[in-house]
Design a protein around this motif. Structure first.
Motif, PDB file in Angstrom:
ATOM      1  N   ASP A  72     -56.857  51.567 -22.542  1.00 19.90           N
ATOM      2  CA  ASP A  72     -57.675  51.160 -23.685  1.00 19.90           C
ATOM      3  C   ASP A  72     -57.633  52.164 -24.830  1.00 19.90           C
ATOM      4  N   VAL A  73     -56.691  51.994 -25.738  1.00 18.84           N
ATOM      5  CA  VAL A  73     -56.657  52.771 -26.978  1.00 18.84           C
ATOM      6  C   VAL A  73     -56.541  51.770 -28.120  1.00 18.84           C
ATOM      7  N   LYS A  74     -56.899  52.216 -29.306  1.00 16.26           N
ATOM      8  CA  LYS A  74     -56.872  51.300 -30.460  1.00 16.26           C
ATOM      9  C   LYS A  74     -55.478  51.077 -31.005  1.00 16.26           C
ATOM     10  N   GLY A  75     -54.583  52.015 -30.783  1.00 18.27           N
ATOM     11  CA  GLY A  75     -53.229  51.823 -31.287  1.00 18.27           C
ATOM     12  C   GLY A  75     -52.467  53.123 -31.352  1.00 18.27           C
ATOM     13  N   ILE A  76     -51.174  52.989 -31.490  1.00 18.31           N
ATOM     14  CA  ILE A  76     -50.308  54.151 -31.655  1.00 18.31           C
ATOM     15  C   ILE A  76     -50.244  54.474 -33.134  1.00 18.31           C
ATOM     16  N   LEU A  77     -50.555  55.707 -33.471  1.00 20.95           N
ATOM     17  CA  LEU A  77     -50.535  56.133 -34.874  1.00 20.95           C
ATOM     18  C   LEU A  77     -49.167  56.669 -35.275  1.00 20.95           C
ATOM     19  N   ASP A  78     -48.534  57.405 -34.383  1.00 22.56           N
ATOM     20  CA  ASP A  78     -47.167  57.858 -34.645  1.00 22.56           C
ATOM     21  C   ASP A  78     -46.517  58.294 -33.346  1.00 22.56           C
ATOM     22  N   TYR A  79     -45.201  58.374 -33.402  1.00 22.28           N
ATOM     23  CA  TYR A  79     -44.415  58.754 -32.233  1.00 22.28           C
ATOM     24  C   TYR A  79     -43.139  59.395 -32.744  1.00 22.28           C
ATOM     25  N   GLY A  80     -42.790  60.528 -32.190  1.00 19.19           N
ATOM     26  CA  GLY A  80     -41.565  61.190 -32.604  1.00 19.19           C
ATOM     27  C   GLY A  80     -40.990  62.035 -31.485  1.00 19.19           C
ATOM     28  N   VAL A  81     -39.689  62.198 -31.527  1.00 18.46           N
ATOM     29  CA  VAL A  81     -38.986  63.032 -30.563  1.00 18.46           C
ATOM     30  C   VAL A  81     -37.817  63.700 -31.272  1.00 18.46           C
ATOM     31  N   ARG A  82     -37.273  64.703 -30.626  1.00 20.05           N
ATOM     32  CA  ARG A  82     -36.016  65.302 -31.056  1.00 20.05           C
ATOM     33  C   ARG A  82     -35.075  65.236 -29.863  1.00 20.05           C
ATOM     34  N   GLY A 104     -52.106  66.936 -25.422  1.00 22.82           N
ATOM     35  CA  GLY A 104     -51.804  68.151 -26.178  1.00 22.82           C
ATOM     36  C   GLY A 104     -52.905  68.554 -27.133  1.00 22.82           C
ATOM     37  N   ALA A 105     -53.609  67.567 -27.678  1.00 24.14           N
ATOM     38  CA  ALA A 105     -54.688  67.841 -28.637  1.00 24.14           C
ATOM     39  C   ALA A 105     -55.569  66.604 -28.744  1.00 24.14           C
ATOM     40  N   VAL A 106     -56.848  66.839 -29.073  1.00 19.29           N
ATOM     41  CA  VAL A 106     -57.802  65.752 -29.235  1.00 19.29           C
ATOM     42  C   VAL A 106     -58.702  66.080 -30.418  1.00 19.29           C
ATOM     43  N   ASP A 107     -58.953  65.065 -31.253  1.00 20.17           N
ATOM     44  CA  ASP A 107     -59.977  65.205 -32.283  1.00 20.17           C
ATOM     45  C   ASP A 107     -60.871  63.974 -32.217  1.00 20.17           C
ATOM     46  N   SER A 110     -58.348  60.745 -32.741  1.00 20.93           N
ATOM     47  CA  SER A 110     -57.068  60.537 -32.072  1.00 20.93           C
ATOM     48  C   SER A 110     -56.818  61.559 -30.970  1.00 20.93           C
ATOM     49  N   ALA A 111     -55.833  61.233 -30.154  1.00 21.67           N
ATOM     50  CA  ALA A 111     -55.349  62.154 -29.135  1.00 21.67           C
ATOM     51  C   ALA A 111     -53.838  62.248 -29.275  1.00 21.67           C
ATOM     52  N   ARG A 112     -53.334  63.471 -29.143  1.00 18.21           N
ATOM     53  CA  ARG A 112     -51.880  63.681 -29.167  1.00 18.21           C
ATOM     54  C   ARG A 112     -51.424  63.890 -27.734  1.00 18.21           C
ATOM     55  N   ILE A 113     -50.454  63.091 -27.330  1.00 20.41           N
ATOM     56  CA  ILE A 113     -49.884  63.187 -25.992  1.00 20.41           C
ATOM     57  C   ILE A 113     -48.511  63.836 -26.131  1.00 20.41           C
ATOM     58  N   ASP A 114     -48.327  64.947 -25.433  1.00 19.65           N
ATOM     59  CA  ASP A 114     -47.049  65.660 -25.434  1.00 19.65           C
ATOM     60  C   ASP A 114     -46.331  65.333 -24.139  1.00 19.65           C
ATOM     61  N   PHE A 115     -45.047  65.092 -24.212  1.00 16.73           N
ATOM     62  CA  PHE A 115     -44.357  64.822 -22.972  1.00 16.73           C
ATOM     63  C   PHE A 115     -43.029  65.523 -22.872  1.00 16.73           C
ATOM     64  N   MET A 116     -42.690  65.839 -21.617  1.00 21.03           N
ATOM     65  CA  MET A 116     -41.398  66.434 -21.286  1.00 21.03           C
ATOM     66  C   MET A 116     -40.555  65.323 -20.675  1.00 21.03           C
ATOM     67  N   ALA A 128     -41.516  65.850 -28.217  1.00 20.84           N
ATOM     68  CA  ALA A 128     -41.849  64.455 -27.946  1.00 20.84           C
ATOM     69  C   ALA A 128     -43.366  64.334 -27.940  1.00 20.84           C
ATOM     70  N   GLN A 129     -43.867  63.636 -28.935  1.00 20.06           N
ATOM     71  CA  GLN A 129     -45.315  63.504 -29.102  1.00 20.06           C
ATOM     72  C   GLN A 129     -45.659  62.098 -29.554  1.00 20.06           C
ATOM     73  N   LEU A 130     -46.743  61.590 -28.988  1.00 18.43           N
ATOM     74  CA  LEU A 130     -47.245  60.279 -29.340  1.00 18.43           C
ATOM     75  C   LEU A 130     -48.733  60.470 -29.655  1.00 18.43           C
ATOM     76  N   ARG A 131     -49.156  59.958 -30.774  1.00 22.13           N
ATOM     77  CA  ARG A 131     -50.554  60.098 -31.160  1.00 22.13           C
ATOM     78  C   ARG A 131     -51.198  58.725 -31.151  1.00 22.13           C
ATOM     79  N   VAL A 132     -52.364  58.638 -30.485  1.00 22.23           N
ATOM     80  CA  VAL A 132     -53.056  57.365 -30.379  1.00 22.23           C
ATOM     81  C   VAL A 132     -54.443  57.465 -31.007  1.00 22.23           C
ATOM     82  N   ALA A 133     -54.875  56.341 -31.589  1.00 23.25           N
ATOM     83  CA  ALA A 133     -56.225  56.255 -32.132  1.00 23.25           C
ATOM     84  C   ALA A 133     -57.194  56.037 -30.983  1.00 23.25           C
ATOM     85  N   LEU A 134     -58.354  56.642 -31.103  1.00 26.78           N
ATOM     86  CA  LEU A 134     -59.374  56.488 -30.054  1.00 26.78           C
ATOM     87  C   LEU A 134     -60.437  55.495 -30.474  1.00 26.78           C
TER      88      LEU A 134
END
Length: 134
Positions: A72-82, A104-107, A110-116, A128-134
């Motif tokens: 249950d999240v409101k949506g993906i705000l951004d997603y990026g990888v290298r 990785g971070a929460v405000d 939103s929450a930032r999810i870091d992945f390996m 590799a980071q995906l940020r979701v709206a809370l």
């Protein structure tokens, strides 16, 4: 809602097995029929170590592992990888892509999810980071 995410918590961990058939199916779905994704001879001609998984397939696998675990999240705000290294898909053994996702971070919003993302012991995606709206 931000309290449900704590920095450092593991959100998801999964290994996805790819085969050459996976690559052919992805090529059909994406329209990317570059022969480095299905022909050993072409991959060798251009100096690659073997047939490679599509970069967008690897990126999609990583995000799908995270998104399916979030619920249950409101949506993906951004997603990026290298992209750092390719995923070489062996003709008979295939390849395993391992995804480990942590908060990785929460405000407040939103929450930032870091992945390996690894193949064998090699990191194939960084930053590799995906940020979701809370």
């Amino acid at each position: 809602m931000a309290a449900r995410f704590t920095v450092g918590d593991v959100i998801a961990e999964r290994t996805v097995h790819l085969t050459r058939e996976s690559l052919v199916r992805y090529a059909g779905a994406s329209g990317d029929f570059n022969p480095i994704h299905y022909r050993d001879d072409v991959a060798a001609e251009v100096g690659l170590p073997g047939v490679l998984a599509h970069g967008m397939l690897t990126m999609g696998i990583a995000s799908s592992v995270v998104v399916s675990a979030l619920g249950d999240v409101k949506g993906i705000l951004d997603y990026g990888v290298r992209f750092t290294k390719p995923v070489v898909v062996h003709p008979t053994d295939g390849a395993d892509v391992h995804v480990l996702a942590k908060v990785g971070a929460v405000d407040e919003e939103s929450a930032r999810i870091d992945f390996m993302v690894k193949h064998s012991d090699t990191t194939v995606l960084v930053k590799a980071q995906l940020r979701v709206a809370l």
